[in-house]
Design an enzyme around this catalytic site. Sequence first.
Site, PDB file in Angstrom:
ATOM      1  N   ARG A  16       0.892  -1.313  -0.036  1.00 37.31           N
ATOM      2  CA  ARG A  16       0.197  -0.028  -0.022  1.00 37.31           C
ATOM      3  C   ARG A  16       0.852   1.335   0.079  1.00 37.31           C
ATOM      4  O   ARG A  16       0.271   2.068  -0.261  1.00 37.31           O
ATOM      5  CB  ARG A  16      -0.976  -0.039   1.203  1.00 37.31           C
ATOM      6  CG  ARG A  16      -2.098  -0.947   1.224  1.00 37.31           C
ATOM      7  CD  ARG A  16      -2.860  -1.464   2.408  1.00 37.31           C
ATOM      8  NE  ARG A  16      -2.019  -2.116   3.313  1.00 37.31           N
ATOM      9  CZ  ARG A  16      -2.340  -2.701   4.666  1.00 37.31           C
ATOM     10  NH1 ARG A  16      -3.380  -2.016   4.976  1.00 37.31           N
ATOM     11  NH2 ARG A  16      -1.606  -3.522   5.137  1.00 37.31           N
ATOM     12  N   GLY A  78       2.433 -14.424   5.493  1.00 33.81           N
ATOM     13  CA  GLY A  78       1.493 -13.732   6.766  1.00 33.81           C
ATOM     14  C   GLY A  78       2.457 -13.826   8.164  1.00 33.81           C
ATOM     15  O   GLY A  78       3.643 -14.439   8.116  1.00 33.81           O
TER      16      GLY A  78
HETATM   17  C1  UD1 Z   1      -1.562  -6.798  11.364  1.00 33.44           C
HETATM   18  C2  UD1 Z   1      -2.391  -7.404  12.198  1.00 33.44           C
HETATM   19  C3  UD1 Z   1      -3.688  -6.773  12.807  1.00 33.44           C
HETATM   20  C4  UD1 Z   1      -3.368  -5.478  13.596  1.00 33.44           C
HETATM   21  C5  UD1 Z   1      -2.098  -4.698  12.629  1.00 33.44           C
HETATM   22  C6  UD1 Z   1      -1.594  -3.555  13.521  1.00 33.44           C
HETATM   23  C7  UD1 Z   1      -1.983  -9.938  11.483  1.00 33.44           C
HETATM   24  C8  UD1 Z   1      -2.604 -10.825  10.631  1.00 33.44           C
HETATM   25  N1  UD1 Z   1      -2.830  -8.425  11.574  1.00 33.44           N
HETATM   26  O1  UD1 Z   1      -2.262  -6.347  10.282  1.00 33.44           O
HETATM   27  O2  UD1 Z   1      -4.524  -7.384  13.627  1.00 33.44           O
HETATM   28  O3  UD1 Z   1      -4.260  -4.631  13.826  1.00 33.44           O
HETATM   29  O4  UD1 Z   1      -1.235  -5.459  12.120  1.00 33.44           O
HETATM   30  O5  UD1 Z   1      -0.824  -2.783  12.752  1.00 33.44           O
HETATM   31  O6  UD1 Z   1      -0.993 -10.040  12.108  1.00 33.44           O
HETATM   32  N2  UD1 Z   1       5.012  -9.425   7.695  1.00 33.44           N
HETATM   33  C9  UD1 Z   1       5.904 -10.145   7.662  1.00 33.44           C
HETATM   34  N3  UD1 Z   1       5.680 -11.403   6.781  1.00 33.44           N
HETATM   35  C10 UD1 Z   1       4.489 -11.489   6.157  1.00 33.44           C
HETATM   36  C11 UD1 Z   1       3.429 -10.597   6.439  1.00 33.44           C
HETATM   37  C12 UD1 Z   1       3.706  -9.224   7.080  1.00 33.44           C
HETATM   38  O7  UD1 Z   1       7.093 -10.048   8.058  1.00 33.44           O
HETATM   39  O8  UD1 Z   1       4.398 -12.574   5.639  1.00 33.44           O
HETATM   40  C13 UD1 Z   1       5.261  -8.086   8.629  1.00 33.44           C
HETATM   41  C14 UD1 Z   1       5.218  -6.672   7.951  1.00 33.44           C
HETATM   42  O9  UD1 Z   1       6.602  -6.281   7.120  1.00 33.44           O
HETATM   43  C15 UD1 Z   1       4.758  -5.703   8.849  1.00 33.44           C
HETATM   44  C16 UD1 Z   1       4.102  -6.666   9.885  1.00 33.44           C
HETATM   45  O10 UD1 Z   1       4.391  -7.832   9.656  1.00 33.44           O
HETATM   46  O11 UD1 Z   1       5.885  -4.992   9.662  1.00 33.44           O
HETATM   47  C17 UD1 Z   1       2.572  -6.377   9.843  1.00 33.44           C
HETATM   48  O12 UD1 Z   1       2.118  -6.711   8.646  1.00 33.44           O
HETATM   49  P1  UD1 Z   1       0.916  -6.014   7.661  1.00 33.44           P
HETATM   50  O13 UD1 Z   1       0.863  -6.607   6.549  1.00 33.44           O
HETATM   51  O14 UD1 Z   1       1.229  -4.498   7.858  1.00 33.44           O
HETATM   52  O15 UD1 Z   1      -0.219  -6.388   8.682  1.00 33.44           O
HETATM   53  P2  UD1 Z   1      -1.588  -5.752   8.928  1.00 33.44           P
HETATM   54  O16 UD1 Z   1      -2.493  -5.846   7.817  1.00 33.44           O
HETATM   55  O17 UD1 Z   1      -1.565  -4.245   9.130  1.00 33.44           O
HETATM   56 CA    CA Z   2       0.527  -2.828   9.290  1.00 32.71          CA
END
Ligand code: UD1
Ligand code: CA
Length: 420
Positions: A16, A78
């Site tokens: 995004r 995830g």
């Molecule tokens: C996530 C939470 C959500 C919370 C929000 C707060 C989950 C499923 N959801 O959503 O409940 O309200 O954060 O900001 O956890 N990342 C990885 N590997 C992956 C996917 C993500 O390392 O495969 C990392 C991203 O780099 C990021 C963090 O995890 O720093 C959160 O990921 P993001 O995709 O931003 O999650 P949200 O949709 O914001």
């Molecule tokens: Ca996030």
Amino acid sequence: MKDLRTVILAAGKGTRMRSDCPKVLHEVCGKPIVGYVLDAAKAAGSLKTYVVVGYKGDLLKKRLDPGLVMVRQPKLSGTADAVRRVAGHLKNYRGDVLILCGDTPLLTNPVIKELVRKHKNSKAICTFLTATVDDPQGYGRVIRNENAEVIAIREDKDTLEHEREIAEINVGVYCVRSRELFGALRRIRLNEKKKEFYLTDIIDLFHQGGLRIETVTTEEPVEGLGVNTKEDLAVAGRVIRERILKDFMRDGVTIVDPATTYIDADVKIGKDTCIRPFTIIERDVRIGDHCVIGPFARLRPGVRLGHGVEIGNFTEVSRTRIGNKTLMKHFSFLGDALVGSDVNIGAGTITANFDGVRKSQTKIGNGAFIGSDSILIAPVKIGNRAVVGAGSVVTKGKVVPDGGMAVGVPARIKARRERG
Ligand code: UD1
Ligand code: CA
């Protein structure tokens, strides 16, 4: 606080953000957003930090502290999958794991400390951070039963109609007992809608298993901001900037107009220094006491100012050291310069530090006087108490001796200063 290790999730691309740069490396006040999260982990007493990297992971490795353990997540499946990648490193570890998202730079140290403290005292299996926000859209909602006990976290995309109104959101900070954490992670199933393994599903599993879950709620909901878009990045920038300015004012720095003053993180400024409006001070700058900076000044990285220095309007200083009580009050640029104390840099003085290939140094001794509109083509050396006449161009390689003089275009050098 012993037995605390931290996992920071930073593998995502940040779709995004619509950027070629990994999300967590976007800078706020001169520091990548993940840098703020790393600081919070350290302040919470974490003994070891694992950073899960994926998208452009090598770039993260290069930018972050080499003391951190970088763990690769080969496929971005995830947040649960991301934490699972650290399992091998924590095989024999029985303490608590603090999990933070790399995209939440506004978390403050007290709130993380409070989370860890409550987790330890309550003997919960998992304690996580929540915030009550005006616009919960995009966040996981905290689902509670009629006794107000947490039973699950529901991701935004999976919320049922009546759950959409829930204002209590998951910030994405969890303190969890290691053994139970990795036990639960093994049981998480793929979310069919997003084709991802959700870390948030551990809450549902713990609840079903009758394990104790606690929460801490931030008093300042903005602390929970996750940076997902460029708009969020600007919000984070505003909040951090305000915090930085507040800290300086508390420590005795005068900020005439906080609304037009931009100071990066990791800048040091002494007391009674006055920062006038429309001033930008970038990272890695140190300023002594009783200086006056601005209006309309820009200090760039590598600047060191002594005490009582004045840097006035329409000025730029970069990679330069300036001694006590030196004045540079109008329309000037100093780059790669070493300037002594009690020097006067006249209006319009320019160090021509770059010849198109390399950057060179300009040295200006104590008590020197640089006349208005002078150009110093580096490398040059202006001795102690030497004078450069107004409008002079001191050419490359020239040395003006102590007490000497340089006048004209190109400047002729005289051993003795003419007194008139
Ligand atoms: C996530 C939470 C959500 C919370 C929000 C707060 C989950 C499923 N959801 O959503 O409940 O309200 O954060 O900001 O956890 N990342 C990885 N590997 C992956 C996917 C993500 O390392 O495969 C990392 C991203 O780099 C990021 C963090 O995890 O720093 C959160 O990921 P993001 O995709 O931003 O999650 P949200 O949709 O914001
Ligand atoms: Ca996030």
